[in-house]
Design an enzyme around this catalytic site. Structure first.
Site, PDB file in Angstrom:
ATOM      1  N   GLU A  65       0.748  -1.169  -0.045  1.00 28.93           N
ATOM      2  CA  GLU A  65       0.071  -0.036   0.074  1.00 28.93           C
ATOM      3  C   GLU A  65       0.801   1.445  -0.010  1.00 28.93           C
ATOM      4  OE1 GLU A  65      -3.330   0.543  -0.561  1.00 28.93           O
ATOM      5  OE2 GLU A  65      -3.877  -1.575  -0.483  1.00 28.93           O
ATOM      6  N   ASP A  88     -18.980   1.821  12.091  1.00 29.29           N
ATOM      7  CA  ASP A  88     -19.001   3.216  11.119  1.00 29.29           C
ATOM      8  C   ASP A  88     -17.678   3.790  10.834  1.00 29.29           C
ATOM      9  OD1 ASP A  88     -18.416   3.967  13.846  1.00 29.29           O
ATOM     10  OD2 ASP A  88     -20.219   5.573  13.760  1.00 29.29           O
ATOM     11  N   GLU A 118      -3.340  13.394  -4.495  1.00 34.01           N
ATOM     12  CA  GLU A 118      -1.742  14.034  -4.154  1.00 34.01           C
ATOM     13  C   GLU A 118      -1.313  13.490  -2.831  1.00 34.01           C
ATOM     14  OE1 GLU A 118      -0.934  18.677  -2.483  1.00 34.01           O
ATOM     15  OE2 GLU A 118      -2.974  18.062  -2.927  1.00 34.01           O
TER      16      GLU A 118
END
Length: 151
Positions: A65, A88, A118
């Protein structure tokens, strides 16, 4: 046929009724700045990270990642910041997020431009806290306070 349908329902229930596991990374450059990404989906700043792929462990996901979202390479994972599991916490899906602090190196540049607008490094006193994506405000605040959180 009924038995087959029951099997399909069971599999779908297992897939869609259990949280997805993901990571958030607090990437530290050698000068101490923290790297954030501006997300394409909501325009907000946030921590890089993503879902753990099948067959991956957390350290592999962190490295993948980082490269995909920031162009940076993982030097080492320093510490566990926390595990965040509120249903949530991610507006898209119920996910459990493992947050780590990581030493990184290289040149910042978004590789996955479908996800990232960005990439920028911030001094700790210049972080855009208060309106980060997902629950990244809490994650960063816990990190800055030296906490290890299970939430």
């Amino acid at each position: 046929m009924r038995r087959f349908w029951h099997l399909i329902q069971t599999v779908l229930g297992l897939i869609f009724r259990h949280p997805i596991i993901g990571t958030s990374i607090i990437p530290l450059l050698p000068d101490g700045r923290i790297v954030l990404i501006r997300r394409q989906d909501n325009g907000k700043w946030g921590l890089p990270g993503g879902m753990v792929d099948w067959g991956e462990d957390i350290p592999t996901t962190v490295g993948r990642e980082l490269v995909e979202e920031t162009g940076l390479e993982l030097v080492k994972i320093r510490r566990l910041v926390g595990v965040y599991s509120a249903p949530d916490r991610d507006p898209r899906i119920h996910s459990v997020c493992v947050v780590v602090e990581a030493e990184v190196q290289g040149t910042m540049q978004a590789q996955d431009t479908l996800e990232v607008m960005e990439v920028q490094a911030f001094a700790t006193d210049a972080l855009p806290l208060g309106n980060l994506s997902h629950d990244h405000d809490r994650q960063l605040q816990d990190y800055l306070n030296g906490l290890t959180t299970l939430a």
